[in-house]
Motif scaffolding. Sequence first.
Motif, short mmCIF file in Angstrom:
data_model
loop_
_atom_site.label_atom_id
_atom_site.label_comp_id
_atom_site.label_asym_id
_atom_site.label_seq_id
_atom_site.Cartn_x
_atom_site.Cartn_y
_atom_site.Cartn_z
N ILE A 92 -7.14 55.66 -5.93
CA ILE A 92 -8.56 55.91 -6.21
C ILE A 92 -9.35 54.62 -6.33
CG2 ILE A 92 -10.18 56.87 -7.89
CD1 ILE A 92 -8.00 58.96 -8.56
N PHE A 93 -8.84 53.66 -7.11
CA PHE A 93 -9.61 52.46 -7.43
C PHE A 93 -9.20 51.23 -6.63
CE2 PHE A 93 -9.64 55.09 -11.32
CZ PHE A 93 -11.02 55.29 -11.44
N LEU A 94 -7.99 51.22 -6.09
CA LEU A 94 -7.52 50.08 -5.31
C LEU A 94 -6.89 50.58 -4.01
CD1 LEU A 94 -5.77 47.99 -8.13
CD2 LEU A 94 -8.00 47.52 -7.10
N PRO A 95 -7.69 51.06 -3.07
CA PRO A 95 -7.10 51.57 -1.82
C PRO A 95 -6.30 50.54 -1.06
CG PRO A 95 -9.52 51.59 -1.75
CD PRO A 95 -9.13 51.16 -3.11
N VAL A 111 -2.08 44.37 -3.82
CA VAL A 111 -2.62 43.14 -3.25
C VAL A 111 -4.12 43.06 -3.47
CG1 VAL A 111 -3.03 41.90 -1.09
CG2 VAL A 111 -0.79 42.89 -1.55
N GLN A 112 -4.82 44.17 -3.27
CA GLN A 112 -6.26 44.19 -3.52
C GLN A 112 -6.56 43.94 -5.00
OE1 GLN A 112 -8.22 47.86 -2.50
NE2 GLN A 112 -10.24 47.11 -3.06
N GLY A 113 -5.72 44.52 -5.88
CA GLY A 113 -5.90 44.26 -7.31
C GLY A 113 -5.75 42.79 -7.64
N GLY A 114 -4.74 42.15 -7.04
CA GLY A 114 -4.55 40.72 -7.25
C GLY A 114 -5.72 39.91 -6.73
N GLN A 115 -6.28 40.31 -5.59
CA GLN A 115 -7.43 39.60 -5.04
C GLN A 115 -8.66 39.73 -5.95
OE1 GLN A 115 -7.65 41.50 -1.22
NE2 GLN A 115 -6.21 40.07 -0.26
N LYS A 116 -8.84 40.91 -6.54
CA LYS A 116 -9.98 41.10 -7.44
C LYS A 116 -9.83 40.28 -8.72
CE LYS A 116 -11.64 45.63 -5.99
NZ LYS A 116 -12.03 46.99 -6.44
N PHE A 118 -11.64 34.74 -11.57
CA PHE A 118 -11.41 33.40 -12.07
C PHE A 118 -11.98 32.32 -11.14
CE2 PHE A 118 -8.13 35.93 -14.13
CZ PHE A 118 -8.20 35.47 -15.45
N LYS A 119 -12.52 32.76 -10.00
CA LYS A 119 -13.09 31.79 -9.08
C LYS A 119 -14.49 31.41 -9.53
CE LYS A 119 -11.12 32.24 -4.59
NZ LYS A 119 -11.21 32.85 -3.28
#
Length: 399
Positions: free
Chosen positions: A365-368, A372-377, A382-383
């Motif tokens: 639902i939240f990370l299709p 990996v997408q969760g890690g990118q978010k 922190f960027k």
Amino acid sequence: MLGLEKKDFRLLLIVIGLTMLAPFLLNPFPEGSEMAQFNAGYPDLMQRFVIFGIFAIGFNILFGLTGYLSFGHAAFLGAGSYGAVWMFKLLSMNVLPAIAISVVIAGLFSLLIGYISLRRSGIYFSILTLAFAQMSFALAYSVLTPITGGETGLQLALDDPRIFGVSQTATGNIPVPALFGLEMRSSFEWEVGAWLFTFNTGYYLAALFMILAFYMSIRIFRSPFGMMLRAIKSNQTRMSYTGLNAKPYTLAAFVISGMYAGLAGGLMASMDPLAGAERMQWTASGEVVLMTILGGAGTLIGPVLGAGMIKYFENIFSKINETILHGWFAFLPDGLENFVVAMIYPFIGKGWHLTLGIVFMLVVIFLPGGLVQGGQKIAALFKRSKPEDAKPNATEPAE
């Protein structure tokens, strides 16, 4: 470096580091502590992490890159296991010939099933692969009992006609799989204070194969062949209008994916020389689908993360019981302690599937894009955002 771009080479180094240092990373808590329940640095589980990682990497080439969803990949996992055990029984206890034959058998088997199944696409392809897998399971379970061992599975015996090796050791036991004399079950334990780290031969062999499998998947993803597979996933009809025949590419992807599954099956048999029909069941095929989607279909490292997460839930969360929970919440008043344990217990132990199902729903639902997408978010949080005036002439790319 190694024919990879800088970004891909860094990713490969990360995978190498994680696999080589796994005995340390998976044992963060001291032995004997209450949190030691969450340690996963024992050989059997570490082997499962990397072996199912190989299985998921191969499946991702077919599903994540090409867009073909197979519900029958467990058939190749089982075929590879049977081939490896037969090689142990007939030839020698060296794991290399067993692993090689498992890849070859799975490749030939996937060529046959893929040639028939790929005549259809979409849900019809998925149903065909599921049907073939269930047929394979039924054959292995009953009809082909002399070859597969049927319900009890295929096992080594004291009277195996092993050509290059003894049928039994000097002590009268069955020989164990080894790599030129180095047994797969041999381990070295290193005690550092309250921590105990185990370094297992079988794990590091499987980890080496996973690193090679991961490297090959990167090369496939970045190759012209990989670009063709992406085009097939994007719009196969448009490709056919240009005069390109997609079938050889999809069949090649199917066979490569099947060979990855055969490699995983051969490694499973090398760690524990036993092959059973349950490895061909549809639930095993569904598990690799979950691994790929959970980690991130179409990404390079996602399937490895998904495989690790599911196996962690299966082997760690499933062992937590009421006694452990009461130990954790013993500081609470009796009534509140019992209430908290009663609320948590349905989600652990035998109910670990419920927790995994909830996690899978949240990811879909939240990370299709999966973990990996969760890690990118998280990395994006922190960027440091650059000031807008830093790039005065910058324009937004067109969609």
